[in-house]
Design an enzyme around this catalytic site. Structure first.
Site, PDB file in Angstrom:
ATOM      1  N   GLN A   1      -1.140  -5.068   6.404  1.00  0.00           N
ATOM      2  CA  GLN A   1      -1.561  -4.349   7.603  1.00  0.00           C
ATOM      3  C   GLN A   1      -2.425  -5.248   8.487  1.00  0.00           C
ATOM      4  O   GLN A   1      -2.848  -6.311   8.072  1.00  0.00           O
ATOM      5  CB  GLN A   1      -2.374  -3.114   7.200  1.00  0.00           C
ATOM      6  CG  GLN A   1      -3.540  -3.435   6.272  1.00  0.00           C
ATOM      7  CD  GLN A   1      -3.895  -2.303   5.323  1.00  0.00           C
ATOM      8  OE1 GLN A   1      -3.573  -1.143   5.572  1.00  0.00           O
ATOM      9  NE2 GLN A   1      -4.579  -2.618   4.233  1.00  0.00           N
TER      10      GLN A   1
ATOM     11  N   ASP B   1      -0.703  -2.136  -6.478  1.00  0.00           N
ATOM     12  CA  ASP B   1      -0.168  -0.949  -5.838  1.00  0.00           C
ATOM     13  C   ASP B   1      -0.526   0.264  -6.710  1.00  0.00           C
ATOM     14  O   ASP B   1      -0.138   0.323  -7.879  1.00  0.00           O
ATOM     15  CB  ASP B   1       1.354  -1.121  -5.737  1.00  0.00           C
ATOM     16  CG  ASP B   1       2.002   0.035  -5.014  1.00  0.00           C
ATOM     17  OD1 ASP B   1       1.327   1.051  -4.785  1.00  0.00           O
ATOM     18  OD2 ASP B   1       3.204  -0.083  -4.693  1.00  0.00           O
TER      19      ASP B   1
ATOM     20  N   ASP C   1      -8.081   7.763  -2.166  1.00  0.00           N
ATOM     21  CA  ASP C   1      -8.701   7.483  -0.872  1.00  0.00           C
ATOM     22  C   ASP C   1      -7.761   6.574  -0.078  1.00  0.00           C
ATOM     23  O   ASP C   1      -8.001   5.382   0.085  1.00  0.00           O
ATOM     24  CB  ASP C   1     -10.062   6.805  -1.107  1.00  0.00           C
ATOM     25  CG  ASP C   1     -10.787   6.527   0.196  1.00  0.00           C
ATOM     26  OD1 ASP C   1     -10.322   6.988   1.251  1.00  0.00           O
ATOM     27  OD2 ASP C   1     -11.822   5.841   0.141  1.00  0.00           O
TER      28      ASP C   1
HETATM   29  N1  AG3 Z   1      -9.376   6.815   4.396  1.00  0.00           N
HETATM   30  C1  AG3 Z   1      -8.795   7.838   5.232  1.00  0.00           C
HETATM   31  C2  AG3 Z   1      -8.887   7.535   6.684  1.00  0.00           C
HETATM   32  C3  AG3 Z   1      -7.918   8.229   7.522  1.00  0.00           C
HETATM   33  C4  AG3 Z   1      -8.281   8.135   8.938  1.00  0.00           C
HETATM   34  N2  AG3 Z   1      -7.199   8.549   9.732  1.00  0.00           N
HETATM   35  C5  AG3 Z   1      -7.266   8.887  11.018  1.00  0.00           C
HETATM   36  N3  AG3 Z   1      -8.396   8.900  11.630  1.00  0.00           N
HETATM   37  N4  AG3 Z   1      -6.149   9.162  11.606  1.00  0.00           N
HETATM   38  C6  AG3 Z   1     -10.569   6.220   4.790  1.00  0.00           C
HETATM   39  C7  AG3 Z   1     -11.063   5.202   3.868  1.00  0.00           C
HETATM   40  C8  AG3 Z   1     -12.496   5.372   3.633  1.00  0.00           C
HETATM   41  N5  AG3 Z   1     -12.898   4.889   2.377  1.00  0.00           N
END
Ligand code: AG3
Length: 295
Positions: A49, A155, A173
């Site tokens: 990414q 993964d 997460d």
């Molecule tokens: N993980 C989920 C974030 C998603 C945000 N998406 C969005 N704003 N469209 C975050 C990682 C934090 N540890």
């Protein structure tokens, strides 16, 4: 869905040149959010990414993946406390915890607040996320150096496959369901997570915005309900995420989070900024438009 536009506006003047940097966070074809930032601390296209750490004016430093803000210094505590504590408090004695994704370290930091935890595995696919967060977001990532943490650059989908009866709590997460994270919202994955949990284990997965990702949330909720005997979706509000609300979905093999009153003694020592006993109960109360997704 996401496209990165780092715009640089240059206003020329005779004496000074003022530069403004804006991140245009594009969520849908009709909706974007703009962030003014003063500095790009790091940027790289990794194997998985586009990664950036920027210093925003309103929210401090932010981790940005594929143009979407994942977490910021100012409000990360809301998301990280809420992904971890409802499950960690529901389990009477969480010892082995697995975090899938979460390479910034915020979720594992919250899990490590429990003295019962002897082992916390972090399985993150992109080692560059871990590296950049360790370097530029120390308040979020510092717990990654805790001796109970084992970091596995892998993964998550593959990691849980074939694991049996091992973890007390698994916290997923992930980033949005695009790119490397897609599989982390699928049925096969949740089945593997179920098997990787002990007979009284608990899963919590971040399940996106109930405003912008309705189908996803309703699909994940019903999948988790098919697999786990006890299911609960709960909400919080993360200032820097879209649509106001943010959802998490819990699948539990034995303990019902709603039947639990968090232990005040445990809570006292943790000095949390968002989660408390009343929030634990209240977060499972859903507005009708969200309940309707689960009918
Ligand atoms: N993980 C989920 C974030 C998603 C945000 N998406 C969005 N704003 N469209 C975050 C990682 C934090 N540890």
């Amino acid at each position: 869905m996401a496209r990165i536009v780092y715009r640089q506006l240059i206003r020329g003047g005779f004496e000074a040149e003022i530069m403004e940097f804006w991140l245009n966070e594009k969520h849908t074809d009709g909706y974007a959010v703009s962030w003014k930032f003063s500095e790009t601390l790091y940027t790289e296209r990794t194997d998985y990414q586009h990664l950036a750490v920027i210093d925003t004016l309103e929210f401090g430093r932010a981790l940005v993946l594929d143009g979407i803000v994942q977490t910021t210094e100012k409000d990360e505590f809301i998301y990280h406390e809420m992904i971890a504590h409802p499950a960690m408090m529901t389990h009477p004695n969480p010892q082995k915890v697995l975090v899938i994704g979460g390479g910034d370290g915020g979720t594992i930091r919250e899990a490590l607040r429990y003295q019962s935890v002897t082992r916390a595995d972090l399985v993150e696919i992109d080692e560059k996320v871990i590296w950049a967060c360790r370097k530029y977001l120390p308040t979020i990532s510092s717990a990654l150096s805790d001796s109970r943490v084992r970091i596995l650059v892998e993964d998550g989908l593959k990691f849980v496959r074939g694991k049996e009866n091992y973890y007390d709590v698994i916290l997923v997460d992930s980033s949005d369901p695009i790119g490397p994270a897609v599989g982390l919202f699928g049925k096969e994955f949740y089945r593997d997570v179920y098997n990787a949990l002990k007979e009284d284990g608990i899963l919590v997965a971040q399940t996106e915005s109930p405003v912008f990702n309705r189908e996803l949330l309703s699909g994940v909720h019903s999948t988790i309900r098919e697999i786990f005997p006890i299911t609960g979706t709960y909400l919080t509000a993360v200032a820097t995420y879209i649509g106001g609300f943010w959802s998490f979905t819990c699948g539990s093999k034995k303990y019902d989070p709603l039947a639990v009153i968090p232990d005040p003694d445990k809570l006292k020592d943790m000095n949390l900024k968002y989660y408390n006993a009343a929030i634990h109960q209240a977060c499972f109360a859903l507005p009708n438009f969200v309940k309707d997704l689960f009918e």
